[in-house]
Design a protein around this motif. Structure first.
Motif, PDB file in Angstrom:
ATOM      1  N   ASP A   1       0.855  -1.191   0.000  1.00  0.00           N
ATOM      2  CA  ASP A   1       0.000   0.000   0.000  1.00  0.00           C
ATOM      3  C   ASP A   1       0.888   1.237   0.000  1.00  0.00           C
ATOM      4  OD1 ASP A   1      -2.368   1.366  -0.085  1.00  0.00           O
ATOM      5  OD2 ASP A   1      -3.059   0.766   1.912  1.00  0.00           O
TER       6      ASP A   1
ATOM      7  N   GLY B   1      -2.972  -2.805  -2.435  1.00  0.00           N
ATOM      8  CA  GLY B   1      -4.016  -3.133  -1.459  1.00  0.00           C
ATOM      9  C   GLY B   1      -5.198  -2.183  -1.520  1.00  0.00           C
ATOM     10  N   ASN B   2      -4.957  -0.937  -1.898  1.00  0.00           N
ATOM     11  CA  ASN B   2      -6.032   0.053  -1.988  1.00  0.00           C
ATOM     12  C   ASN B   2      -5.957   0.950  -3.231  1.00  0.00           C
ATOM     13  OD1 ASN B   2      -7.635  -0.215   0.580  1.00  0.00           O
ATOM     14  ND2 ASN B   2      -5.623   0.110   1.493  1.00  0.00           N
TER      15      ASN B   2
ATOM     16  N   LYS C   1      -8.519   0.930  -6.178  1.00  0.00           N
ATOM     17  CA  LYS C   1      -9.956   0.818  -5.882  1.00  0.00           C
ATOM     18  C   LYS C   1     -10.686   2.079  -6.344  1.00  0.00           C
ATOM     19  CE  LYS C   1      -9.268  -2.458  -2.099  1.00  0.00           C
ATOM     20  NZ  LYS C   1      -9.159  -2.623  -0.636  1.00  0.00           N
TER      21      LYS C   1
ATOM     22  N   TYR D   1     -12.632   4.338  -4.959  1.00  0.00           N
ATOM     23  CA  TYR D   1     -12.541   5.604  -4.221  1.00  0.00           C
ATOM     24  C   TYR D   1     -11.239   6.327  -4.525  1.00  0.00           C
ATOM     25  CZ  TYR D   1      -9.089   4.020  -0.739  1.00  0.00           C
ATOM     26  OH  TYR D   1      -7.936   3.592  -0.128  1.00  0.00           O
TER      27      TYR D   1
ATOM     28  N   HIS E   1      -6.186  -4.814  -8.619  1.00  0.00           N
ATOM     29  CA  HIS E   1      -7.270  -5.065  -7.674  1.00  0.00           C
ATOM     30  C   HIS E   1      -7.904  -3.739  -7.288  1.00  0.00           C
ATOM     31  CE1 HIS E   1      -9.106  -6.970  -4.072  1.00  0.00           C
ATOM     32  NE2 HIS E   1      -8.745  -5.892  -3.426  1.00  0.00           N
TER      33      HIS E   1
ATOM     34  N   TRP F   1     -16.692  -3.613  -6.854  1.00  0.00           N
ATOM     35  CA  TRP F   1     -16.805  -4.050  -5.461  1.00  0.00           C
ATOM     36  C   TRP F   1     -17.884  -3.204  -4.805  1.00  0.00           C
ATOM     37  CZ3 TRP F   1     -12.603  -3.255  -1.095  1.00  0.00           C
ATOM     38  CH2 TRP F   1     -12.769  -4.225  -0.095  1.00  0.00           C
TER      39      TRP F   1
ATOM     40  N   SER G   1     -17.503  -2.143  -1.682  1.00  0.00           N
ATOM     41  CA  SER G   1     -16.840  -1.435  -0.589  1.00  0.00           C
ATOM     42  C   SER G   1     -15.861  -0.411  -1.167  1.00  0.00           C
ATOM     43  CB  SER G   1     -16.103  -2.470   0.254  1.00  0.00           C
ATOM     44  OG  SER G   1     -15.551  -1.871   1.384  1.00  0.00           O
ATOM     45  N   GLN G   2     -15.494   0.574  -0.350  1.00  0.00           N
ATOM     46  CA  GLN G   2     -14.545   1.608  -0.766  1.00  0.00           C
ATOM     47  C   GLN G   2     -14.961   2.271  -2.082  1.00  0.00           C
ATOM     48  OE1 GLN G   2     -11.032  -0.996   0.134  1.00  0.00           O
ATOM     49  NE2 GLN G   2     -10.236   0.894   1.009  1.00  0.00           N
TER      50      GLN G   2
ATOM     51  N   ASN H   1     -15.226  -8.336  -7.218  1.00  0.00           N
ATOM     52  CA  ASN H   1     -14.742  -8.772  -5.906  1.00  0.00           C
ATOM     53  C   ASN H   1     -15.929  -9.015  -4.970  1.00  0.00           C
ATOM     54  OD1 ASN H   1     -12.465  -9.242  -4.197  1.00  0.00           O
ATOM     55  ND2 ASN H   1     -12.856  -7.284  -3.172  1.00  0.00           N
TER      56      ASN H   1
ATOM     57  N   GLN I   1      -9.243 -15.694  -1.860  1.00  0.00           N
ATOM     58  CA  GLN I   1      -8.476 -14.752  -1.044  1.00  0.00           C
ATOM     59  C   GLN I   1      -7.674 -15.452   0.045  1.00  0.00           C
ATOM     60  OE1 GLN I   1     -11.018 -11.581   0.373  1.00  0.00           O
ATOM     61  NE2 GLN I   1     -11.668 -11.008  -1.686  1.00  0.00           N
TER      62      GLN I   1
ATOM     63  N   HIS J   1      -8.156 -15.542   3.466  1.00  0.00           N
ATOM     64  CA  HIS J   1      -7.972 -14.885   4.765  1.00  0.00           C
ATOM     65  C   HIS J   1      -8.382 -15.917   5.823  1.00  0.00           C
ATOM     66  CE1 HIS J   1      -7.110 -10.953   3.174  1.00  0.00           C
ATOM     67  NE2 HIS J   1      -8.189 -10.981   2.425  1.00  0.00           N
TER      68      HIS J   1
ATOM     69  N   GLU K   1      -4.981 -13.355  -1.425  1.00  0.00           N
ATOM     70  CA  GLU K   1      -4.859 -12.406  -0.295  1.00  0.00           C
ATOM     71  C   GLU K   1      -4.518 -13.158   0.987  1.00  0.00           C
ATOM     72  OE1 GLU K   1      -8.260  -9.789   0.037  1.00  0.00           O
ATOM     73  OE2 GLU K   1      -8.445  -9.568  -2.132  1.00  0.00           O
TER      74      GLU K   1
ATOM     75  N   TRP L   1      -3.771  -5.667   7.727  1.00  0.00           N
ATOM     76  CA  TRP L   1      -5.077  -5.020   7.950  1.00  0.00           C
ATOM     77  C   TRP L   1      -5.801  -5.635   9.152  1.00  0.00           C
ATOM     78  CZ3 TRP L   1      -9.923  -7.698   7.099  1.00  0.00           C
ATOM     79  CH2 TRP L   1      -9.754  -9.053   6.771  1.00  0.00           C
TER      80      TRP L   1
HETATM   81  O1  G3I Z   1      -7.747   6.714   3.283  1.00  0.00           O
HETATM   82  C1  G3I Z   1      -8.106   6.882   4.655  1.00  0.00           C
HETATM   83  C2  G3I Z   1      -7.269   7.950   5.315  1.00  0.00           C
HETATM   84  O2  G3I Z   1      -7.535   9.173   4.693  1.00  0.00           O
HETATM   85  C3  G3I Z   1      -7.580   7.984   6.799  1.00  0.00           C
HETATM   86  O3  G3I Z   1      -6.728   8.874   7.436  1.00  0.00           O
HETATM   87  C4  G3I Z   1      -7.406   6.601   7.445  1.00  0.00           C
HETATM   88  C5  G3I Z   1      -7.808   6.575   8.894  1.00  0.00           C
HETATM   89  O4  G3I Z   1      -8.295   5.333   9.281  1.00  0.00           O
HETATM   90  O5  G3I Z   1      -8.211   5.680   6.751  1.00  0.00           O
HETATM   91  C6  G3I Z   1      -7.874   5.560   5.377  1.00  0.00           C
HETATM   92  O6  G3I Z   1      -8.697   4.598   4.802  1.00  0.00           O
HETATM   93  C7  G3I Z   1      -8.390   3.253   5.119  1.00  0.00           C
HETATM   94  C8  G3I Z   1      -8.031   2.526   3.831  1.00  0.00           C
HETATM   95  O7  G3I Z   1      -7.852   1.153   4.081  1.00  0.00           O
HETATM   96  C9  G3I Z   1      -6.746   3.064   3.202  1.00  0.00           C
HETATM   97  O8  G3I Z   1      -5.669   2.941   4.093  1.00  0.00           O
HETATM   98  C10 G3I Z   1      -9.624   2.611   5.744  1.00  0.00           C
HETATM   99  O9  G3I Z   1      -9.865   3.197   7.018  1.00  0.00           O
HETATM  100  C11 G3I Z   1      -9.418   1.130   5.904  1.00  0.00           C
HETATM  101  O10 G3I Z   1     -10.651   0.532   6.314  1.00  0.00           O
HETATM  102  C12 G3I Z   1      -9.018   0.519   4.582  1.00  0.00           C
HETATM  103  O11 G3I Z   1      -8.809  -0.863   4.786  1.00  0.00           O
HETATM  104  C13 G3I Z   1      -8.626  -1.639   3.634  1.00  0.00           C
HETATM  105  C14 G3I Z   1      -9.779  -2.628   3.486  1.00  0.00           C
HETATM  106  O12 G3I Z   1      -9.534  -3.456   2.370  1.00  0.00           O
HETATM  107  C15 G3I Z   1     -11.107  -1.960   3.286  1.00  0.00           C
HETATM  108  O13 G3I Z   1     -12.115  -2.917   3.207  1.00  0.00           O
HETATM  109  C16 G3I Z   1      -7.327  -2.405   3.799  1.00  0.00           C
HETATM  110  O14 G3I Z   1      -6.242  -1.491   3.833  1.00  0.00           O
HETATM  111  C17 G3I Z   1      -7.158  -3.398   2.639  1.00  0.00           C
HETATM  112  O15 G3I Z   1      -6.040  -4.194   2.886  1.00  0.00           O
HETATM  113  C18 G3I Z   1      -8.403  -4.257   2.566  1.00  0.00           C
HETATM  114  O16 G3I Z   1      -8.274  -5.191   1.537  1.00  0.00           O
HETATM  115  C19 G3I Z   1      -9.386  -6.064   1.328  1.00  0.00           C
HETATM  116  C20 G3I Z   1      -9.403  -6.417  -0.129  1.00  0.00           C
HETATM  117  O17 G3I Z   1      -9.460  -5.242  -0.916  1.00  0.00           O
HETATM  118  C21 G3I Z   1     -10.565  -7.340  -0.469  1.00  0.00           C
HETATM  119  N1  G3I Z   1     -10.564  -8.504   0.379  1.00  0.00           N
HETATM  120  C22 G3I Z   1     -10.502  -8.249   1.816  1.00  0.00           C
HETATM  121  C23 G3I Z   1      -9.294  -7.360   2.138  1.00  0.00           C
HETATM  122  C24 G3I Z   1      -9.174  -7.153   3.621  1.00  0.00           C
HETATM  123  O18 G3I Z   1     -10.234  -6.401   4.124  1.00  0.00           O
END
Ligand code: G3I
Length: 350
Positions: A53, A76-77, A80, A82, A113, A117, A119-120, A161, A237, A239, A268, A316
């Motif tokens: 990431d 990882g993000n 996506k 968003y 990736h 989806w 989410s996000q 996804n 994935q 997990h 994953e 994560w």
């Molecule tokens: O971008 C914001 C940032 O501005 C803020 O300051 C910070 C504070 O918490 O949050 C940031 O957003 C975070 C984002 O990752 C980027 O870092 C979110 O809170 C956090 O929830 C998000 O988590 C990601 C998650 O997907 C969301 O569902 C994980 O990093 C990422 O590893 C995870 O990956 C997913 C796969 O895409 C799909 N399969 C499941 C896997 C694990 O959840």
């Protein structure tokens, strides 16, 4: 002592010292470097990858291992919705490009990736109602613009996804509710038009074992193949969590997707545990990493394994499952754990 025996003993001693990380002279130094997970996987025609990431990329100890141990990288993000289309029709490739550029510099491929989806998603997309025609146009534009941007630069796409619930019914996402199940075939077709060479995947969690959710993918994949929809693979994935048991039907499951003419990949992987970690849990975790690596190697079309980042420092898990963690093959200090040595052993390394 005969000369050949002496030489053999000297060789064995040098190998032991090398294995222990102790240099034994110029010749030994040449062979001192152990093969990486990627090199070991390549001997089996597989890759070994890690997610990463953007915020982590300033950590130079971290990027050194990321750049050397793996041959496949997943953002990882950064790719996506968003991140890539924060406002409608305004695309931002900064984070995805940073990871693609780094991977290219390190001669690594990219598992991209993810396109569709629930989410996000950006708020412009989730905060209003769309007609089916409107949403289909939004989805098509997003997929085609993003896939075109990365055309020729990525090995594969997780096109859709997490489309199913645990019982194998369709997840009631904005896509399913507005467009019906046909959004999956549409998404695959649009992605294929935009990059005919990218390998196109459906990707989900809790589909490692044979069961209602993986059965839903099996049926869908069969239907899509019958309709000549461009689907190349299923991403499991993986997990996993020690407290829920190992998915013992993983290998059979991989095999049935292969029999449909599809690639599979473990996309994953992590194996979390209830903290604190102890020797027994870490040993069981290592066993699981060994088993899942062996399962992939045993099935011809299982093309590779990706861990969902490689170090506990950037996992994560603790943020989402408080009290759980220690899920990855390297610890928070970037020291290899028993899981790392188990993967090496499964790949035929010493
Ligand atoms: O971008 C914001 C940032 O501005 C803020 O300051 C910070 C504070 O918490 O949050 C940031 O957003 C975070 C984002 O990752 C980027 O870092 C979110 O809170 C956090 O929830 C998000 O988590 C990601 C998650 O997907 C969301 O569902 C994980 O990093 C990422 O590893 C995870 O990956 C997913 C796969 O895409 C799909 N399969 C499941 C896997 C694990 O959840």
């Amino acid at each position: 002592m005969r000369k050949t025996t002496r030489l053999r003993l000297a060789g064995a001693l040098a190998a032991a010292l090398v294995a222990a990380g102790i240099a034994t002279g110029p010749a030994a130094q040449a062979s001192q470097k152990q093969p990486t997970l990627a090199e070991l996987a390549q001997r089996h025609g597989r890759y070994f990858g890690s997610a990463t990431d953007n915020p982590e990329l300033t950590d130079t100890a971290y990027t050194a291992l990321l750049g050397s141990e793996f041959d496949m990288i997943t953002p990882g993000n950064g790719m996506k919705w968003y991140a890539t289309e924060p406002q409608q029709g305004v695309f931002d490739w900064t984070n995805g490009d940073q990871i693609v550029d780094l991977a290219r510099k390190n001669h690594q491929r990219v598992r991209a990736h993810t396109l569709v989806w629930h989410s996000q998603l950006p708020s412009w997309l989730t905060s209003r109602e769309w007609t089916a025609d409107e949403l289909r146009a939004v989805l098509k534009k997003h997929i085609q613009t993003e896939v075109r941007h990365y055309r020729g630069k990525v090995y594969s796409w997780d096109v859709v996804n997490e489309a199913f619930n645990e019982d194998g019914s369709y997840r009631e996402t904005i896509w399913y509710k507005t467009l019906g199940p046909g959004y999956i075939a549409d998404a695959l077709r649009w992605a294929h038009q935009a990059d005919p060479h990218a390998r196109l995947y459906l990707n989900d969690y809790n589909i490692e074992a044979v069961g209602p959710k993986s059965d839903a993918y099996y049926q869908l994949a069969k239907d899509l193949k019958a309709q000549h929809v461009p689907l190349n693979g299923i991403g499991l994935q993986a997990h996993l969590a020690l407290q829920y048991g190992y998915p013992t039907t993983l290998e059979d499951n991989l095999r049935r997707f292969s029999a449909l003419g599809l690639d599979t990949a473990l996309t994953e992987v992590d194996v979390r545990m209830i903290l604190p970690a102890d020797d027994a849990k870490l040993a069981t975790q290592a066993e699981w990493y060994r088993s899942l690596t062996e399962a992939c190697l045993a099935v011809r079309r299982c093309v590779g394994i990706t861990v969902w980042d490689y170090t506990d420092k950037y996992s994560w898990i603790p943020a989402v499952f408080p009290g759980e963690g220690a899920a990855l093959p390297w610890d928070e200090q970037l020291r290899p754990k028993p899981a790392y040595f188990a993967i090496r052993a499964a790949l035929g390394g010493k």
